[in-house]
Design a protein around this motif. Structure first.
Motif, PDB file in Angstrom:
ATOM      1  N   LEU A   1     -70.292 -44.332 -21.243  1.00 56.69           N
ATOM      2  CA  LEU A   1     -71.447 -44.638 -22.107  1.00 56.69           C
ATOM      3  C   LEU A   1     -71.128 -45.721 -23.141  1.00 56.69           C
ATOM      4  O   LEU A   1     -71.957 -46.571 -23.431  1.00 56.69           O
ATOM      5  CB  LEU A   1     -71.900 -43.354 -22.813  1.00 56.69           C
ATOM      6  N   HIS A   2     -69.923 -45.644 -23.718  1.00 59.79           N
ATOM      7  CA  HIS A   2     -69.574 -46.573 -24.803  1.00 59.79           C
ATOM      8  C   HIS A   2     -68.809 -47.761 -24.217  1.00 59.79           C
ATOM      9  O   HIS A   2     -67.589 -47.870 -24.327  1.00 59.79           O
ATOM     10  CB  HIS A   2     -68.741 -45.862 -25.868  1.00 59.79           C
ATOM     11  N   THR A   3     -69.539 -48.657 -23.585  1.00 64.56           N
ATOM     12  CA  THR A   3     -68.887 -49.743 -22.833  1.00 64.56           C
ATOM     13  C   THR A   3     -68.097 -50.682 -23.753  1.00 64.56           C
ATOM     14  O   THR A   3     -67.125 -51.288 -23.317  1.00 64.56           O
ATOM     15  CB  THR A   3     -69.927 -50.554 -22.042  1.00 64.56           C
TER      16      THR A   3
ATOM     17  N   LEU B   1     -72.019 -49.030 -32.383  1.00 68.23           N
ATOM     18  CA  LEU B   1     -72.726 -48.616 -31.186  1.00 68.23           C
ATOM     19  C   LEU B   1     -72.646 -47.121 -30.910  1.00 68.23           C
ATOM     20  O   LEU B   1     -73.581 -46.518 -30.396  1.00 68.23           O
ATOM     21  CB  LEU B   1     -72.146 -49.375 -29.972  1.00 68.23           C
ATOM     22  N   VAL B   2     -71.520 -46.508 -31.256  1.00 69.02           N
ATOM     23  CA  VAL B   2     -71.277 -45.138 -30.809  1.00 69.02           C
ATOM     24  C   VAL B   2     -72.324 -44.152 -31.315  1.00 69.02           C
ATOM     25  O   VAL B   2     -72.856 -43.348 -30.549  1.00 69.02           O
ATOM     26  CB  VAL B   2     -69.851 -44.701 -31.205  1.00 69.02           C
ATOM     27  N   SER B   3     -72.645 -44.206 -32.598  1.00 68.01           N
ATOM     28  CA  SER B   3     -73.578 -43.205 -33.126  1.00 68.01           C
ATOM     29  C   SER B   3     -74.962 -43.389 -32.516  1.00 68.01           C
ATOM     30  O   SER B   3     -75.681 -42.426 -32.257  1.00 68.01           O
ATOM     31  CB  SER B   3     -73.647 -43.268 -34.650  1.00 68.01           C
TER      32      SER B   3
ATOM     33  N   TYR C   1     -64.804 -37.531 -21.508  1.00 69.13           N
ATOM     34  CA  TYR C   1     -64.862 -38.535 -20.446  1.00 69.13           C
ATOM     35  C   TYR C   1     -66.116 -39.392 -20.464  1.00 69.13           C
ATOM     36  O   TYR C   1     -66.232 -40.356 -19.725  1.00 69.13           O
ATOM     37  CB  TYR C   1     -64.558 -37.914 -19.083  1.00 69.13           C
ATOM     38  N   HIS C   2     -67.041 -39.104 -21.389  1.00 68.22           N
ATOM     39  CA  HIS C   2     -68.246 -39.936 -21.413  1.00 68.22           C
ATOM     40  C   HIS C   2     -67.994 -41.285 -22.098  1.00 68.22           C
ATOM     41  O   HIS C   2     -68.707 -42.253 -21.838  1.00 68.22           O
ATOM     42  CB  HIS C   2     -69.404 -39.208 -22.111  1.00 68.22           C
ATOM     43  N   ALA C   3     -66.958 -41.352 -22.973  1.00 74.07           N
ATOM     44  CA  ALA C   3     -66.777 -42.565 -23.786  1.00 74.07           C
ATOM     45  C   ALA C   3     -66.574 -43.796 -22.909  1.00 74.07           C
ATOM     46  O   ALA C   3     -67.123 -44.869 -23.181  1.00 74.07           O
ATOM     47  CB  ALA C   3     -65.611 -42.374 -24.748  1.00 74.07           C
TER      48      ALA C   3
ATOM     49  N   GLU D   1     -75.585 -44.702 -29.490  1.00 74.43           N
ATOM     50  CA  GLU D   1     -75.566 -44.303 -28.082  1.00 74.43           C
ATOM     51  C   GLU D   1     -75.539 -42.779 -27.931  1.00 74.43           C
ATOM     52  O   GLU D   1     -76.232 -42.205 -27.094  1.00 74.43           O
ATOM     53  CB  GLU D   1     -74.343 -44.924 -27.388  1.00 74.43           C
ATOM     54  N   ASP D   2     -74.728 -42.125 -28.761  1.00 71.92           N
ATOM     55  CA  ASP D   2     -74.650 -40.668 -28.661  1.00 71.92           C
ATOM     56  C   ASP D   2     -75.966 -40.008 -29.095  1.00 71.92           C
ATOM     57  O   ASP D   2     -76.418 -39.035 -28.500  1.00 71.92           O
ATOM     58  CB  ASP D   2     -73.484 -40.134 -29.504  1.00 71.92           C
ATOM     59  N   GLY D   3     -76.566 -40.548 -30.171  1.00 68.42           N
ATOM     60  CA  GLY D   3     -77.840 -39.992 -30.623  1.00 68.42           C
ATOM     61  C   GLY D   3     -78.881 -40.106 -29.526  1.00 68.42           C
ATOM     62  O   GLY D   3     -79.675 -39.192 -29.277  1.00 68.42           O
TER      63      GLY D   3
ATOM     64  N   GLU E   1     -71.142 -30.452 -28.139  1.00 66.17           N
ATOM     65  CA  GLU E   1     -70.647 -30.779 -26.791  1.00 66.17           C
ATOM     66  C   GLU E   1     -70.223 -32.243 -26.707  1.00 66.17           C
ATOM     67  O   GLU E   1     -69.165 -32.565 -26.182  1.00 66.17           O
ATOM     68  CB  GLU E   1     -71.751 -30.553 -25.743  1.00 66.17           C
ATOM     69  N   ASN E   2     -71.052 -33.108 -27.229  1.00 63.75           N
ATOM     70  CA  ASN E   2     -70.805 -34.550 -27.147  1.00 63.75           C
ATOM     71  C   ASN E   2     -69.453 -34.937 -27.760  1.00 63.75           C
ATOM     72  O   ASN E   2     -68.703 -35.749 -27.228  1.00 63.75           O
ATOM     73  CB  ASN E   2     -71.965 -35.276 -27.852  1.00 63.75           C
ATOM     74  N   LEU E   3     -69.132 -34.296 -28.906  1.00 64.17           N
ATOM     75  CA  LEU E   3     -67.842 -34.550 -29.559  1.00 64.17           C
ATOM     76  C   LEU E   3     -66.667 -34.164 -28.665  1.00 64.17           C
ATOM     77  O   LEU E   3     -65.587 -34.722 -28.757  1.00 64.17           O
ATOM     78  CB  LEU E   3     -67.726 -33.693 -30.823  1.00 64.17           C
TER      79      LEU E   3
HETATM   80 FE   LIG Z   1     -69.976 -40.647 -27.454  1.00 64.99          FE
END
Ligand SMILES: [Fe+2]
Length: 413
Positions: free
Chosen positions: A218-220, A353-355, A213-215, A357-359, A207-209
């Motif tokens: 969440l990924h500021t 940061l991305v991995s 719209y979360h990027a 934050e998503d984890g 789902e996250n992949l």
């Molecule tokens: Fe993400």
């Protein structure tokens, strides 16, 4: 198709805009997924062709929980098989990767050639005229279980389904074109890899992949430094069957920024110490500078600026998943481009940061959905349909696409 669960799961009548939270921790559903998804009518990413350049090379992986080994035999042909001795079921191949004359089980020396055919076993004739296998023991009847394999532009896919059509047909026209954009006719080069255990069900990462719209939220870092923002031109392509998607963005079109190459952070009035981190070179003629292509169920092809990577994930139980990142360049890259790709791999990898934050966020969902009974997720951002989104990535359409494929495989539709 009956769903075979002792407590039947009834999917909410709203369809793919609702997802039962129970799916993320129920061990019975997890077991059923091993049969219906991982052994179902699905092509799974196994490895790259460049993992096996020479005769005798092998690479281990898994499809769902089933251990698999991919080999190149001494005639140069590729094979995939279950990494499980036909005798007592031990792993035959213990290393992650290597080169071998044959595959010999450490337990009783059942020895297989690189195509998986059994050619000898220890003590077949017994010892001193007694013991040993019956006279009619036939090595040709005890090979390693084959897995169907296809090499698609250097990506090796495998399936337990011997009936489904080719990988190209599985992907559909548009997804095939995108794979060709990045892989066709170009010899790949390994730049590095890492893996991480994430403490969540595999479907939360799927789902996250697809959560385009979360990027921005969440990924500021991505928003601040104009790597990927929702106000860039971009959209969501969907495969004909909706199972796969590609979310893409064009950095040069970012709005609300005087100059997209500026690495100044508006939010914190700070600057990057190493601005060369964000020093991309245009590749391709479509203006795309960020793309996430997710192939159902567990493969992702990522191009972030000039960082090309293959991500894939394997379930390690209902609430644990191993996520792999393989960073790539092309054989004909010059040293400067190789260094650029390596630098930019930090935008997503474990050093970035991305991995992380998503984890973290997926684990929050895993923990938050505990004991949820019959409560469902709500997925209506961008509407309720499962159609491509040409102008906006403020949508959950690709997630609804994933659940379309999942429900079909599982018999929940
Ligand atoms: Fe993400």
């Amino acid at each position: 198709m009956p769903n075979d669960l002792s407590v039947p799961l009834v999917w909410p009548e709203e369809g793919v805009t609702r997802v039962p939270f129970r799916l993320f921790s129920d061990p019975e559903i997890y077991e059923l997924e091993q049969e219906r998804v991982f052994k179902g009518p699905v092509w799974h990413y196994l490895c790259l062709e460049i993992d096996l350049p020479n005769p005798g090379d092998f690479k281990t992986t898994s499809i769902g929980e089933v251990p698999v080994v991919v080999t190149r035999d001494h005639a140069g042909d590729l094979h995939a098989m279950v990494n499980r001795c036909a005798h007592k079921g031990a792993l035959v191949c213990l290393k992650e990767q290597g080169n071998a004359k044959d595959l010999t089980c450490a337990y009783h020396s059942w020895s297989y050639d690189m195509s998986g055919q059994l050619h000898s076993i220890a003590f077949r004739k017994g010892l001193n005229g007694s013991g040993g296998m019956p006279e009619d023991f036939d090595t040709s009847k005890h090979r390693l279980q084959p897995v169907r394999l296809e090499n698609f532009h250097g990506l090796i896919f495998g399936t337990f389904d011997w009936e489904i059509d080719s990988v190209e047909s599985y992907l559909g026209d548009e997804m095939t074109q995108l794979v060709r954009r990045n892989f066709e006719g170009r010899r790949l080069k390994h730049l590095g890899m890492h893996s991480q255990i994430i403490h969540n069900n595999w479907k939360l990462y799927a789902e996250n992949l697809r959560d385009s719209y979360h990027a921005t939220i969440l990924h500021t870092f991505y928003t601040t430094f104009n790597v990927n923002r929702l106000d860039m031109d971009g959209g969501i392509m969907l495969a004909e069957d909706k199972w796969h998607h590609c979310s893409y963005a064009k950095r040069a079109t970012v709005r609300n920024a005087a100059e997209y190459k500026d690495v100044h952070s508006a939010q914190y009035n700070s600057k990057l110490k190493g601005p060369y981190l964000l020093d991309p070179v245009d590749e391709g003629d479509d203006g795309i500078t960020h793309m996430i292509q997710a192939i159902f169920p567990s493969l992702c092809i990522q191009f972030t600026l000039n960082s090309l990577a293959v991500r894939f994930f394997q379930p390690r139980g209902p609430e644990e998943t191993e996520l792999f990142w393989i960073y790539l360049g092309y054989e004909d890259d010059d040293e400067e481009m190789t260094q650029r790709r390596l630098r930019q791999s930090n935008l997503t990898g474990a050093a970035g940061l991305v991995s992380l934050e998503d984890g973290c966020i997926n684990e929050f969902v895993q923990r938050g959905t505990k004991g949820s009974g019959d409560v469902n997720a709500f997925l209506e951002m961008g509407g309720r349909d499962v159609e491509p989104s040409k102008t906006s990535r403020a949508t959950e359409v690709a997630i609804r696409g994933f659940w379309t494929g999942y429900r079909r495989c599982m018999g929940f539709d």
